[in-house]
Design a protein around this motif. Structure first.
Motif, PDB file in Angstrom:
ATOM      1  N   PHE A   1      -0.856   5.514  13.844  1.00  0.00           N
ATOM      2  CA  PHE A   1      -0.153   6.912  14.511  1.00  0.00           C
ATOM      3  C   PHE A   1      -1.366   8.063  13.886  1.00  0.00           C
ATOM      4  O   PHE A   1      -1.713   8.839  14.550  1.00  0.00           O
ATOM      5  N   LYS A   2      -1.595   7.879  12.620  1.00  0.00           N
ATOM      6  CA  LYS A   2      -2.626   8.938  11.950  1.00  0.00           C
ATOM      7  C   LYS A   2      -4.081   9.091  12.565  1.00  0.00           C
ATOM      8  O   LYS A   2      -4.559   9.951  12.542  1.00  0.00           O
TER       9      LYS A   2
ATOM     10  N   TYR B   1       5.732   3.338  15.232  1.00  0.00           N
ATOM     11  CA  TYR B   1       5.743   4.419  14.319  1.00  0.00           C
ATOM     12  C   TYR B   1       6.758   5.550  14.545  1.00  0.00           C
ATOM     13  O   TYR B   1       7.588   6.001  14.007  1.00  0.00           O
ATOM     14  N   ILE B   2       6.532   5.895  16.084  1.00  0.00           N
ATOM     15  CA  ILE B   2       7.243   7.083  16.415  1.00  0.00           C
ATOM     16  C   ILE B   2       8.752   6.699  16.540  1.00  0.00           C
ATOM     17  O   ILE B   2       9.680   7.509  15.996  1.00  0.00           O
TER      18      ILE B   2
ATOM     19  N   ASN C   1      10.478   6.431  12.969  1.00  0.00           N
ATOM     20  CA  ASN C   1      10.671   7.660  12.323  1.00  0.00           C
ATOM     21  C   ASN C   1      11.377   9.057  13.086  1.00  0.00           C
ATOM     22  O   ASN C   1      10.913  10.053  12.980  1.00  0.00           O
TER      23      ASN C   1
ATOM     24  N   ASP D   1      12.205  12.442  11.494  1.00  0.00           N
ATOM     25  CA  ASP D   1      11.358  13.283  11.454  1.00  0.00           C
ATOM     26  C   ASP D   1      10.451  13.472  13.026  1.00  0.00           C
ATOM     27  O   ASP D   1       9.402  13.766  12.794  1.00  0.00           O
TER      28      ASP D   1
ATOM     29  N   ASN E   1       8.113  16.805  13.652  1.00  0.00           N
ATOM     30  CA  ASN E   1       7.004  16.890  13.041  1.00  0.00           C
ATOM     31  C   ASN E   1       6.283  15.748  14.070  1.00  0.00           C
ATOM     32  O   ASN E   1       4.955  16.238  14.189  1.00  0.00           O
ATOM     33  N   THR E   2       6.491  14.800  14.090  1.00  0.00           N
ATOM     34  CA  THR E   2       5.776  13.832  14.985  1.00  0.00           C
ATOM     35  C   THR E   2       5.186  14.051  16.237  1.00  0.00           C
ATOM     36  O   THR E   2       4.205  14.268  16.572  1.00  0.00           O
TER      37      THR E   2
ATOM     38  N   THR F   1       2.706  16.974  16.286  1.00  0.00           N
ATOM     39  CA  THR F   1       1.366  16.334  15.981  1.00  0.00           C
ATOM     40  C   THR F   1       0.846  15.929  17.178  1.00  0.00           C
ATOM     41  O   THR F   1      -0.346  16.305  17.602  1.00  0.00           O
TER      42      THR F   1
END
Length: 782
Positions: free
Chosen positions: A362-363, A430-431, A434, A437, A440-441, A444
């Motif tokens: 993800f990052k 990942y999404i 999480n 959160d 924020n995800t 981004t």
């Protein structure tokens, strides 16, 4: 993506690709304009000569586009190997053997596909450049080649470029221009202009540049009709052969005889509702692998990739002969519903490792600089996990050290995920993991994929998210729609950007529909996606048609644009369905493009259209042009054309751009033109009628274009005098217009005129007349 431990020659698994040329810019196709959307031409390209040459002459630039996993990089690899074979001592004998075998047996695996090694032998040099290796660091391909040669201590001489060369650059969609100001500093090696979406290539007759990329990367590219060719690779010519080759290699690795079940593999995959996935070679190979080891799961793309991850983790554990990787305790109760419990035991038991891989995926995919989104350095990885976890992921094969046919791999970018679709799946996971959160995800994602150049690259990430996290998928679909809407709103009258916008609309629709199908397959039954831009031009299949109509019903009061173009009656949706959508979206529908084969009338009452394009047998009523900014009329019936022009005469004062092709009468047109008091651009095409209407144009006009019409020298002189009489700068163009007078005389006369700047004056002498292309703009006195 098969198994990093399997090391066999590419030819053992390789099946020739299905490559078709895409035709662009069909000028004589009514209603589609000069820059037509791409269309496929039959049949498949079957040899290198067909790819590298046009009409017997080498082509300077060749683009090959294709979706993820369709075989672009594999084909590039095979091209490099074939060039090496062509230049080896036994290259000629290999070619003779292939030809002889094909002739005598007729049973080889497509031996005639791309077997013309003599074509490749004509090229003295072939340079393979993996553009991802130079993303964010270099922008000139010839400098990349030179850098790679010197990095392995070989001498370099610029005279190389005087020889006949192929420069093969792979993954242009994974390349981004270095962060260099424009204009660049004097000491910078970059001399790119503002348009920096592609690296710079040497443009020489003796050099053939082959560039592979995903379709979105090439969608906005301006391509020369004569110097470039565009192809699409859409998988392999025979998926059954691919499946058989994979099973044979797997069986040999295990030291057993050819699997008796291999011929049934594709049938079983299709029977388990996975038939749509076998069209992607990279996924097909994984499905076959799962079938071979008895782990083929039914359901969705997410299920396939989840199972794939589980298999990779199991392989890594077996290689290291340990029970599990994880040393950290993590609660897995909240992920059981997403990843399943039946065939994902290794994934669940090693969730800490998978979670780290998801965070990295993800990052990197949302890296704002784009430089490390697909290929990244070790310090990027260790920002999200320990070196021990990196070692474990390398053993599983989920992350791999960069391998390339490029002359050298750059030391600062040695790692990547096994395939970008795996990276996108992990990022979606990942999404889903999480959700607390989620704001924020999503923020981004929206900040990185925020414009028309990047939004289409979000497709696979979105499709996976539809299968795992409905709330996030719904928000992303709204974001995709909003970006497309912003593009339309910012360019409502731009002709040059029309094909780009149409491509984006169609691709965005395909992404959202495929996401909806994935959501249903993965039991996300309450998925409510946003779709506001509809393209009725092509149905992929009945499943696609059902999904699109379901999405339209969900959004039927919020449709913003409709593209309904049907060249054959058999393609056409029921006109009642189209009328239903139009009627229920009266408050939002702003962009409408119609080419209908039947004559059923469409009622546009209450619409506040900003853009309208009508062609063919389209018949509309109750048109209000009050909010309209641009209109295109092509090859309409006399009655339909009259209705539109009459409406313009009354309510068209805000129209800025008007284009007519094959007009029926000048009377209503000349009556309407003075009332178009905001008209900026007027284009008239394909008419034998006498052209005198420029006298009726309002003071707002700034651009006048006549294409493929008949003119006389007196007509041109009148236009020049009219343009000079305006108080503002006016641009006039005559494009391929027939002229029966002395065309040379008018060119000579033009050059003697003061107050105009001539930008084009070309004459073609035909059998009975001349054809003139003439452009000028007026010069305002100071």
């Amino acid at each position: 993506m098969l198994d990093p431990d399997i090391d066999v020659p590419l030819e053992r698994i390789y099946v020739p690709p299905s490559i078709k040329e895409l035709k662009r810019g069909r000028k004589d196709r009514p209603g589609r304009g000069e820059m037509d959307t791409t269309s496929r031409a039959e049949p498949d390209v079957s040899c290198y000569r067909e790819l590298l040459h046009r009409y017997g002459d080498p082509v300077n630039t060749i683009y090959i586009q294709g979706d993820p996993g369709c075989g672009k990089t594999t084909f590039s690899t095979k091209l490099v190997l074939d060039w090496c074979k062509a230049h080896s001592k036994n290259g000629a004998s290999c070619l003779e053997t292939l030809t002889r075998t094909a002739t005598t047996t007729g049973k080889t695996s497509n031996p005639t596909y791309f077997s013309d090694l003599d074509t490749l032998r004509d090229y003295t040099f072939l340079f393979f450049v993996s553009l991802r290796d130079y993303s964010g660091t270099m922008c000139n391909v010839s400098q990349m080649v030179e850098d790679a040669i010197k990095s392995i201590k070989l001498p370099w001489d610029d005279s190389v470029w005087e020889h006949k060369c192929i420069v093969l650059t792979d993954a242009a969609d994974e390349w981004y221009h270095p962060e260099i100001a424009f204009p660049p500093p004097r000491d910078s090696a970059c001399n790119c202009h503002k348009y920096r979406s592609m690296p710079q290539y040497l443009q020489r007759n003796n050099i053939s540049n082959i560039i592979t990329a995903r379709p979105w990367k090439l969608a906005n590219l301006i391509m020369s009709d004569t110097l470039t060719r565009l192809f699409e690779i859409s998988g392999v010519t025979n998926y059954t052969t691919l499946a058989e080759n994979v099973i044979t290699v797997l069986a040999e690795k295990d030291g057993i005889s050819k699997n008796d079940q291999q011929c049934k593999c594709i049938d079983i995959i299709e029977a388990q509702s996975l038939g749509n996935l076998i069209t992607v070679p990279a996924v097909c190979v994984q499905l076959v692998h799962q079938f071979y080891v008895g782990r083929l799961v039914e359901g969705s793309r997410c299920s396939v990739y989840m199972n794939m991850l589980d298999m990779h983790i199991a392989k890594g554990l077996q290689k290291l002969q340990i029970e599990n990787f994880d040393t950290e305790e993590m609660c897995v109760n909240e992920i059981k519903q997403i990843i399943g419990t039946e065939s994902t035991e290794y994934l669940r038991d090693n969730w800490s490792l998978v979670h780290s891989a998801c965070a990295l995926a993800f990052k990197t995919l949302t890296d704002t600089s784009k430089e490390s989104s697909l290929v990244f350095a070790e310090n990027t990885i260790t920002n999200h996990m320990t070196k021990t976890k990196l070692y474990y992921l390398l053993q599983t094969g989920i992350i791999t050290k960069k391998k390339s046919l490029a002359l050298s791999s750059r030391k600062n970018v040695p790692y990547m995920f096994l395939h970008k679709t795996i990276q996108e799946f992990l990022a979606s996971l990942y999404i889903a993991m999480n959700q607390p959160d989620i704001e924020n995800t999503l923020n981004t994602i929206q900040s990185v994929y925020c414009d028309y150049r990047s939004i289409l690259d979000i497709g696979q990430l979105f499709i996976f998210t539809c299968g795992m996290c409905a709330p996030a998928a719904e928000r992303i679909s709204k974001h995709i729609t909003d970006v497309i809407t912003c593009v339309l709103e910012s360019k409502p009258t731009s002709y040059s950007d029309r094909d780009t916008i149409l491509f984006q609309n169609t691709t965005a629709q395909n992404i959202i529909v495929d996401g909806f199908i994935e959501g249903l397959a993965n039991k996300q039954s309450c998925l409510r996606l946003t779709i506001s831009h509809i393209d009725f031009f092509n149905w992929k299949n009945e499943k696609y048609k059902y999904a699109l109509n379901t999405l339209i019903d969900m959004n039927i009061s919020n449709i913003i644009s409709i593209e309904a173009v049907f060249f054959h009656t058999s393609q056409q949706e029921s006109p009642h369905r189209l009328q239903e959508i139009i009627s229920q979206s009266r408050e939002t529908l702003s962009y409408l493009r119609l080419w209908l084969k039947n004559t059923d009338q469409l009622d546009l009452q209450g619409l506040k259209l900003k853009y309208l394009s009508c062609s063919g047998n389209t018949d509309i009523s109750n048109l209000d042009c009050t909010f309209m900014r641009a209109c295109e009329i092509t090859f309409l019936s006399r009655l339909s054309e009259d209705r539109i022009l009459q409406s313009m005469s009354v309510t068209g004062k805000n129209i800025r751009r008007l284009e007519l092709s094959f007009p029926n009468s000048m009377d209503l047109l000349c009556a309407a033109l003075p009332n178009l008091t905001s008209l900026h651009t007027f284009i008239l095409k394909y008419t034998p009628l006498k052209v005198t209407q420029h006298y009726q144009l309002s003071e707002s006009i700034r651009k006048l274009v006549y294409q493929r019409i008949k003119v006389s020298t007196q007509d041109i002189k009148s236009m020049v005098e009219w343009s000079k009489s305006r108080d503002a700068c006016v641009c006039c163009k005559l494009l391929e217009c027939d002229i029966f007078d002395n065309a040379m005389e008018i060119c000579h006369w033009m050059k003697q005129q003061d107050g105009i700047d001539i930008t084009q004056c070309e004459i073609k002498q035909l059998s009975s007349n001349g054809q003139i292309s003439l452009s000028w703009s007026t010069i305002l006195s100071k």
